[in-house]
Design a protein around this motif. Structure first.
Motif, PDB file in Angstrom:
ATOM      1  N   VAL A   1      10.317   4.452 -15.428  1.00  0.00           N
ATOM      2  CA  VAL A   1      11.040   3.397 -14.713  1.00  0.00           C
ATOM      3  C   VAL A   1      10.457   3.229 -13.312  1.00  0.00           C
ATOM      4  O   VAL A   1      10.229   2.108 -12.836  1.00  0.00           O
ATOM      5  CB  VAL A   1      12.548   3.726 -14.634  1.00  0.00           C
ATOM      6  N   GLY A   2      10.174   4.364 -12.657  1.00  0.00           N
ATOM      7  CA  GLY A   2       9.582   4.316 -11.322  1.00  0.00           C
ATOM      8  C   GLY A   2       8.223   3.643 -11.325  1.00  0.00           C
ATOM      9  O   GLY A   2       7.909   2.840 -10.435  1.00  0.00           O
ATOM     10  N   ILE A   3       7.406   3.948 -12.340  1.00  0.00           N
ATOM     11  CA  ILE A   3       6.075   3.334 -12.445  1.00  0.00           C
ATOM     12  C   ILE A   3       6.201   1.824 -12.643  1.00  0.00           C
ATOM     13  O   ILE A   3       5.497   1.035 -11.996  1.00  0.00           O
ATOM     14  CB  ILE A   3       5.276   3.972 -13.601  1.00  0.00           C
ATOM     15  N   GLY A   4       7.100   1.420 -13.539  1.00  0.00           N
ATOM     16  CA  GLY A   4       7.296  -0.006 -13.787  1.00  0.00           C
ATOM     17  C   GLY A   4       7.769  -0.736 -12.541  1.00  0.00           C
ATOM     18  O   GLY A   4       7.250  -1.811 -12.190  1.00  0.00           O
ATOM     19  N   PHE A   5       8.736  -0.152 -11.842  1.00  0.00           N
ATOM     20  CA  PHE A   5       9.247  -0.765 -10.618  1.00  0.00           C
ATOM     21  C   PHE A   5       8.168  -0.816  -9.538  1.00  0.00           C
ATOM     22  O   PHE A   5       8.078  -1.786  -8.782  1.00  0.00           O
ATOM     23  CB  PHE A   5      10.461   0.014 -10.105  1.00  0.00           C
ATOM     24  N   ALA A   6       7.349   0.246  -9.448  1.00  0.00           N
ATOM     25  CA  ALA A   6       6.280   0.284  -8.439  1.00  0.00           C
ATOM     26  C   ALA A   6       5.287  -0.859  -8.660  1.00  0.00           C
ATOM     27  O   ALA A   6       4.881  -1.538  -7.699  1.00  0.00           O
ATOM     28  CB  ALA A   6       5.555   1.628  -8.490  1.00  0.00           C
ATOM     29  N   ILE A   7       4.903  -1.073  -9.903  1.00  0.00           N
ATOM     30  CA  ILE A   7       3.950  -2.156 -10.207  1.00  0.00           C
ATOM     31  C   ILE A   7       4.546  -3.515  -9.862  1.00  0.00           C
ATOM     32  O   ILE A   7       3.867  -4.390  -9.291  1.00  0.00           O
ATOM     33  CB  ILE A   7       3.533  -2.090 -11.689  1.00  0.00           C
ATOM     34  N   ILE A   8       5.820  -3.709 -10.167  1.00  0.00           N
ATOM     35  CA  ILE A   8       6.492  -4.967  -9.833  1.00  0.00           C
ATOM     36  C   ILE A   8       6.538  -5.160  -8.321  1.00  0.00           C
ATOM     37  O   ILE A   8       6.252  -6.245  -7.798  1.00  0.00           O
ATOM     38  CB  ILE A   8       7.916  -5.008 -10.425  1.00  0.00           C
ATOM     39  N   LEU A   9       6.893  -4.108  -7.608  1.00  0.00           N
ATOM     40  CA  LEU A   9       6.994  -4.194  -6.151  1.00  0.00           C
ATOM     41  C   LEU A   9       5.649  -4.504  -5.512  1.00  0.00           C
ATOM     42  O   LEU A   9       5.571  -5.269  -4.539  1.00  0.00           O
ATOM     43  CB  LEU A   9       7.557  -2.886  -5.593  1.00  0.00           C
ATOM     44  N   ILE A  10       4.590  -3.909  -6.042  1.00  0.00           N
ATOM     45  CA  ILE A  10       3.250  -4.199  -5.514  1.00  0.00           C
ATOM     46  C   ILE A  10       2.899  -5.660  -5.750  1.00  0.00           C
ATOM     47  O   ILE A  10       2.357  -6.340  -4.878  1.00  0.00           O
ATOM     48  CB  ILE A  10       2.207  -3.267  -6.154  1.00  0.00           C
ATOM     49  N   TYR A  11       3.248  -6.162  -6.940  1.00  0.00           N
ATOM     50  CA  TYR A  11       2.948  -7.563  -7.264  1.00  0.00           C
ATOM     51  C   TYR A  11       3.703  -8.520  -6.348  1.00  0.00           C
ATOM     52  O   TYR A  11       3.122  -9.463  -5.799  1.00  0.00           O
ATOM     53  CB  TYR A  11       3.301  -7.842  -8.728  1.00  0.00           C
ATOM     54  N   VAL A  12       5.013  -8.279  -6.144  1.00  0.00           N
ATOM     55  CA  VAL A  12       5.808  -9.209  -5.342  1.00  0.00           C
ATOM     56  C   VAL A  12       5.524  -9.064  -3.847  1.00  0.00           C
ATOM     57  O   VAL A  12       5.920  -9.921  -3.056  1.00  0.00           O
ATOM     58  CB  VAL A  12       7.322  -9.029  -5.604  1.00  0.00           C
ATOM     59  N   SER A  13       4.830  -7.995  -3.451  1.00  0.00           N
ATOM     60  CA  SER A  13       4.432  -7.876  -2.052  1.00  0.00           C
ATOM     61  C   SER A  13       3.288  -8.825  -1.712  1.00  0.00           C
ATOM     62  O   SER A  13       3.016  -9.083  -0.541  1.00  0.00           O
ATOM     63  CB  SER A  13       4.005  -6.437  -1.737  1.00  0.00           C
ATOM     64  N   SER A  14       2.603  -9.317  -2.762  1.00  0.00           N
ATOM     65  CA  SER A  14       1.463 -10.240  -2.608  1.00  0.00           C
ATOM     66  C   SER A  14       0.318  -9.623  -1.815  1.00  0.00           C
ATOM     67  O   SER A  14      -0.471 -10.336  -1.191  1.00  0.00           O
ATOM     68  CB  SER A  14       1.909 -11.550  -1.924  1.00  0.00           C
TER      69      SER A  14
ATOM     70  N   VAL B   1       0.832  -1.206   0.000  1.00  0.00           N
ATOM     71  CA  VAL B   1       0.000   0.000   0.000  1.00  0.00           C
ATOM     72  C   VAL B   1       0.867   1.257   0.000  1.00  0.00           C
ATOM     73  O   VAL B   1       0.498   2.280  -0.581  1.00  0.00           O
ATOM     74  CB  VAL B   1      -0.986  -0.012   1.200  1.00  0.00           C
ATOM     75  N   PHE B   2       2.042   1.191   0.625  1.00  0.00           N
ATOM     76  CA  PHE B   2       2.962   2.323   0.601  1.00  0.00           C
ATOM     77  C   PHE B   2       3.402   2.619  -0.836  1.00  0.00           C
ATOM     78  O   PHE B   2       3.366   3.779  -1.283  1.00  0.00           O
ATOM     79  CB  PHE B   2       4.177   2.028   1.479  1.00  0.00           C
ATOM     80  N   VAL B   3       3.766   1.592  -1.562  1.00  0.00           N
ATOM     81  CA  VAL B   3       4.205   1.787  -2.949  1.00  0.00           C
ATOM     82  C   VAL B   3       3.041   2.250  -3.826  1.00  0.00           C
ATOM     83  O   VAL B   3       3.221   3.014  -4.771  1.00  0.00           O
ATOM     84  CB  VAL B   3       4.832   0.493  -3.509  1.00  0.00           C
ATOM     85  N   SER B   4       1.815   1.807  -3.510  1.00  0.00           N
ATOM     86  CA  SER B   4       0.648   2.257  -4.286  1.00  0.00           C
ATOM     87  C   SER B   4       0.453   3.757  -4.147  1.00  0.00           C
ATOM     88  O   SER B   4       0.008   4.425  -5.089  1.00  0.00           O
ATOM     89  CB  SER B   4      -0.615   1.510  -3.844  1.00  0.00           C
ATOM     90  N   CYS B   5       0.771   4.311  -2.983  1.00  0.00           N
ATOM     91  CA  CYS B   5       0.695   5.769  -2.785  1.00  0.00           C
ATOM     92  C   CYS B   5       1.739   6.464  -3.655  1.00  0.00           C
ATOM     93  O   CYS B   5       1.456   7.487  -4.296  1.00  0.00           O
ATOM     94  CB  CYS B   5       0.909   6.122  -1.321  1.00  0.00           C
TER      95      CYS B   5
END
Length: 401
Positions: free
Chosen positions: A186-199, A160-164
């Motif tokens: 790049v930040g947007i792409g990394f944010a989406i990946i991080l949200i996904y791997v956070s499960s 949720v932090f990365v979603s903000c």
């Protein structure tokens, strides 16, 4: 009508420092030794909001009628919580009430600040840099594909932090140069990946709601205007059907399907909180029990620290009266959004607002539990309200010339 005039350079410096302060507050959600300092800066944040509110009132910058539904919603919610707090005989414990009132003051202050393109760019660049740092940490952590939490104590909070951060990346994207867009991309792409791997499934649902709403808005503003009511209806149905399904013969089948597709059980244990919480809430259905009521107050020996549902928490605290007033606050915000959908910032704020409302059906952050995340989410919402306020004010100014 007077308008707030702040030197652009001063506003940029203030915006950058203030945004970094909000991000630093999130260290309260870690187990790092520095978290004690973050709790102190959390208090500073509220003091700054009080100062800003006083300054804005002194300058009388904008006519409140532009965002009248928002102010009415804030006023109704504040009065209801103060009245119910006294009615329930909790005048001796004012910490919870004070916290909520400080949140409301923060919301109004952020809405009235003159956020402009330069500030959005600053927020976006800082968010991109932080997403890149977290992504690098993920790489050095061995590229875990599930339950990545980084330095934060819980992967759901990381998500949720990365979603903000993602919101600030999106609103800044079209306001920067091509090189800036590459960096933000790049930040947007990394944010989406991080949200996904956070499960964090609640966060994935937040994003699905936000981006789905954005698609609906692209095709029809009229249909978009009904999404708030559909979201609130979904939240109510989900709360009650989740508990019923957990007691049905489909329990194992649904859990198995969720495990195969998402790597997690569908029934995460929330049913063990929600069912007793609903029953306890209906013991005092009209006025509720007290602010900051905890699961341990109605579930003996539980390890849960909150109700995992913002609406249920409000119902427990203030009953049907409170949940109606809370809904009026949310509706007031939604009504204001409809006046400024020609602005991309307002559009994305409205879409994330819907996503945040869905998120609150599974977690708590707006007024309880994750205070630092709540401030970021309220900033997202307030920026949209402010966008309507400032755009409407400028249009009136041009018509008066």
């Amino acid at each position: 009508m007077k308008e707030l005039k702040i030197d652009r350079y001063t506003m940029n410096i203030f915006s950058g420092i203030f945004f970094l302060l909000l991000l630093f507050n999130c260290l309260t959600l870690t187990k790092l030794p520095i978290r004690d300092i973050a709790f102190t800066t959390m208090e500073w944040t509220h003091y700054i909001a009080i100062f800003i509110m006083g300054y804005l009132l002194a300058r009388r910058t904008y006519p409140w009628t532009i965002v009248k539904p928002f102010h009415i919603g804030i006023l109704i919610f504040a009065i209801s919580y103060i009245s119910l707090h006294l009615l329930n005989g909790n005048a001796g414990d004012d910490n919870g009430l004070t916290q909520i009132l400080l949140y409301l003051l923060f919301i109004v202050s952020m809405a009235y600040l003159p956020w402009e393109k330069d500030q959005y760019k600053i927020f976006g660049y800082i968010s991109a840099g932080l997403c890149i740092i977290i992504f690098i940490h993920w790489i050095f952590s061995g590229l875990p594909m599930t339950n990545f939490k980084g330095l934060i104590r819980n992967p759901n909070i990381t998500g949720v932090f990365v979603s903000c951060l993602l919101f600030f990346l999106i609103i800044a994207f079209k306001k920067v140069s091509l090189k800036g867009q590459l960096f933000l991309g790049v930040g947007i792409g990394f944010a989406i990946i991080l949200i996904y791997v956070s499960s964090a499934r609640a966060v994935l649902l937040l994003l699905v709601t936000a981006f789905g709403a954005r698609i609906v808005l692209f095709f029809s503003k009229k249909l978009f205007s009904f999404l708030f009511y559909l979201v609130m209806l979904f939240n109510a149905i989900f709360l009650f059907t989740y508990g019923l399904l957990s007691k049905s013969s489909y329990f194992s089948t649904i859990n198995e399907w969720s495990m195969n597709n998402f790597g997690k059980n569908f029934f995460s244990g929330r049913q063990n909180i929600w069912n007793p919480a609903i029953l306890h809430g209906f013991e005092e259905p009209f006025f509720g029990h007290r602010i900051n009521i905890l699961p341990e107050d109605y579930i003996q020996g539980t390890h849960y620290v909150h109700a995992h549902n913002q609406y249920l928490q409000v119902f427990l605290e203030s009953g049907i009266v409170g949940i109606i007033c809370f809904s009026l606050l949310l509706l007031g915000i939604w009504k204001v959004y409809q006046r400024g959908l020609h602005s991309s910032v307002v559009r994305w704020s409205a879409c994330f607002f819907l996503g945040i409302l869905v998120y609150q059906s599974m977690e708590i952050s707006l007024f309880f539990n994750m205070h630092a995340i709540g401030l970021l989410q309220w900033l997202i919402i307030s920026i949209g309200i402010g966008g309507v306020l400032h755009q409407t004010s400028k249009e009136r100014g041009r018509r008066s010339i």
